[in-house]
Write a protein that holds these residues in place. Structure first.
Motif, PDB file in Angstrom:
ATOM      1  N   GLY A  28      -4.985  -8.599  34.167  1.00  0.00           N
ATOM      2  CA  GLY A  28      -4.197  -8.123  35.285  1.00  0.00           C
ATOM      3  C   GLY A  28      -4.730  -6.767  35.727  1.00  0.00           C
ATOM      4  O   GLY A  28      -4.854  -5.852  34.905  1.00  0.00           O
ATOM      5  N   PHE A  29      -5.059  -6.634  37.007  1.00  0.00           N
ATOM      6  CA  PHE A  29      -5.639  -5.398  37.540  1.00  0.00           C
ATOM      7  C   PHE A  29      -4.887  -4.959  38.786  1.00  0.00           C
ATOM      8  O   PHE A  29      -4.153  -5.738  39.402  1.00  0.00           O
ATOM      9  CB  PHE A  29      -7.118  -5.600  37.910  1.00  0.00           C
ATOM     10  N   THR A  30      -5.124  -3.710  39.196  1.00  0.00           N
ATOM     11  CA  THR A  30      -4.663  -3.209  40.482  1.00  0.00           C
ATOM     12  C   THR A  30      -5.890  -3.022  41.377  1.00  0.00           C
ATOM     13  O   THR A  30      -7.030  -3.037  40.889  1.00  0.00           O
ATOM     14  CB  THR A  30      -3.929  -1.868  40.322  1.00  0.00           C
ATOM     15  N   PRO A  31      -5.687  -2.833  42.693  1.00  0.00           N
ATOM     16  CA  PRO A  31      -6.846  -2.660  43.581  1.00  0.00           C
ATOM     17  C   PRO A  31      -7.757  -1.498  43.205  1.00  0.00           C
ATOM     18  O   PRO A  31      -8.935  -1.489  43.585  1.00  0.00           O
ATOM     19  CB  PRO A  31      -6.197  -2.436  44.952  1.00  0.00           C
ATOM     20  N   TRP A  32      -7.245  -0.536  42.460  1.00  0.00           N
ATOM     21  CA  TRP A  32      -8.086   0.558  41.955  1.00  0.00           C
ATOM     22  C   TRP A  32      -9.311   0.021  41.223  1.00  0.00           C
ATOM     23  O   TRP A  32     -10.391   0.625  41.254  1.00  0.00           O
ATOM     24  CB  TRP A  32      -7.259   1.438  41.006  1.00  0.00           C
ATOM     25  N   PHE A  33      -9.141  -1.118  40.569  1.00  0.00           N
ATOM     26  CA  PHE A  33     -10.217  -1.677  39.750  1.00  0.00           C
ATOM     27  C   PHE A  33     -11.454  -1.999  40.584  1.00  0.00           C
ATOM     28  O   PHE A  33     -12.579  -1.928  40.067  1.00  0.00           O
ATOM     29  CB  PHE A  33      -9.709  -2.941  39.040  1.00  0.00           C
ATOM     30  N   PHE A  34     -11.282  -2.351  41.842  1.00  0.00           N
ATOM     31  CA  PHE A  34     -12.434  -2.703  42.671  1.00  0.00           C
ATOM     32  C   PHE A  34     -13.405  -1.523  42.823  1.00  0.00           C
ATOM     33  O   PHE A  34     -14.622  -1.701  42.779  1.00  0.00           O
ATOM     34  CB  PHE A  34     -11.980  -3.185  44.049  1.00  0.00           C
ATOM     35  N   THR A  35     -12.855  -0.321  43.022  1.00  0.00           N
ATOM     36  CA  THR A  35     -13.714   0.858  43.152  1.00  0.00           C
ATOM     37  C   THR A  35     -14.491   1.104  41.865  1.00  0.00           C
ATOM     38  O   THR A  35     -15.702   1.361  41.887  1.00  0.00           O
ATOM     39  CB  THR A  35     -12.868   2.092  43.497  1.00  0.00           C
ATOM     40  N   ALA A  36     -13.797   1.001  40.741  1.00  0.00           N
ATOM     41  CA  ALA A  36     -14.464   1.206  39.451  1.00  0.00           C
ATOM     42  C   ALA A  36     -15.515   0.135  39.201  1.00  0.00           C
ATOM     43  O   ALA A  36     -16.609   0.423  38.684  1.00  0.00           O
ATOM     44  CB  ALA A  36     -13.422   1.193  38.327  1.00  0.00           C
TER      45      ALA A  36
END
Length: 301
Positions: free
Chosen positions: A217-225
């Protein structure tokens, strides 16, 4: 809030010897990901994003997508080399995808809410989707936070060959401390489970160790990382340029130690099974038939 499920279905399945993502295994010709979507919708998910190869899209839509679009919001992302960050160009002769980090990143433009990630060729169990749906609501609005459904190692190996698993360490608070992508895990006749990649004789592993089966489970923050770290991975001279891949457990472990990512490990009673080798198919088909026969699933999904 949308409750979104990203399904990674672009892998080549080289050890399986065919496209296992769309191989029919249920008693009525169902493919494995149909069970995941059925259980996810029952748990409250209302949006599905498939990550596939461009060459699969039309046949994929005809086989399952058009039917599913009547039940849940549905989108497609294609995992191709032209979506690699920084305009990276793979070396000549490269045919493999660059792994599950790239697969997730391909869906960045389609997802703006907390989301779950699964493999297309695994059965995760309905309890796992219920736990994950609850977790995604807790992740709303957060950065540097994630969750993971873990399974016992002993229930995820194959009698037909070695497998790769993300072996986890969890603290007393139920948070992930470390996840190690471990290759060539295999059960032995003496009942032990061993890691053959780090020791030719086999390093004995704890059969009750928790492992990642790529249910995150991720949040959209994960895309940048993911974009930043995948770009660095691609630029690195380490590894075989024709074969190296960047798996999600490796990135998660990196982010825990460099960016303060916290990962909640979700406890469920769910049972996992899946197909790595073609010989695994008969067992999986038998387990699915039992679930239909005992009424857990309707006669036809």
């Amino acid at each position: 809030m949308k409750t979104t499920l990203l399904i990674m279905a672009a892998g080549l399945g080289s050890r399986y010897g065919g496209n296992k993502q769309i191989d029919r295994m249920g008693p009525n010709g169902e493919i494995l990901l149909e069970y995941s979507i059925y259980d996810a919708v029952a748990a409250g998910f209302d949006k599905v994003v498939f990550v596939i190869r461009s060459s699969m899209k039309e046949s994929f839509k005809a086989m399952i997508g058009d039917k599913l679009a009547q039940k849940v919001e549905l989108s497609y992302a294609c995992q191709e080399y032209d979506s690699l960050p920084g305009g990276f160009i793979p070396p000549e002769g490269r045919t493999k995808p660059y792994g599950t980090v790239h697969a997730v990143l391909c869906a960045a433009d389609l997802i703006h809410e907390p989301f779950a990630v699964i493999n297309a060729d695994d059965y995760y169990g309905r309890d796992a989707f219920v736990a994950m749906a609850d977790s995604l609501h807790r992740l709303q609005g957060k950065e540097n936070a994630a969750s993971m459904v873990a399974y016992d190692l002993k229930n995820t190996v194959s009698d037909n060959g070695d497998v790769t698993r993300g072996v986890c360490q969890v603290d007393k608070a139920g948070h992930l401390v470390k996840v190690t992508e471990t290759y060539q895990i295999k059960p032995f006749p003496d009942g032990t489970i061993r890691d053959l990649a780090t020791d030719p004789a086999g390093r004995i592993l704890d059969p009750n160790a928790l492992v990642s089966m790529n249910f995150w489970g991720f949040t959209p923050w994960f895309f940048t990382a993911a974009k930043e770290n995948l770009a660095a991975f691609l630029a690195s001279p380490e590894g075989d340029p024709l074969k190296k891949e960047y798996p999600l457990p490796t990135l998660v472990d990196t982010l825990m130690h460099t960016s303060g990512l916290t990962v909640e490990v979700l406890n469920t009673h769910a049972v996992w099974f899946g197909v790595t080798y073609h010989e695994d198919k008969a067992y999986v088909a038998g387990e699915l038939k039992k679930l239909h026969d005992n009424g857990f699933y309707p006669k036809a999904l």
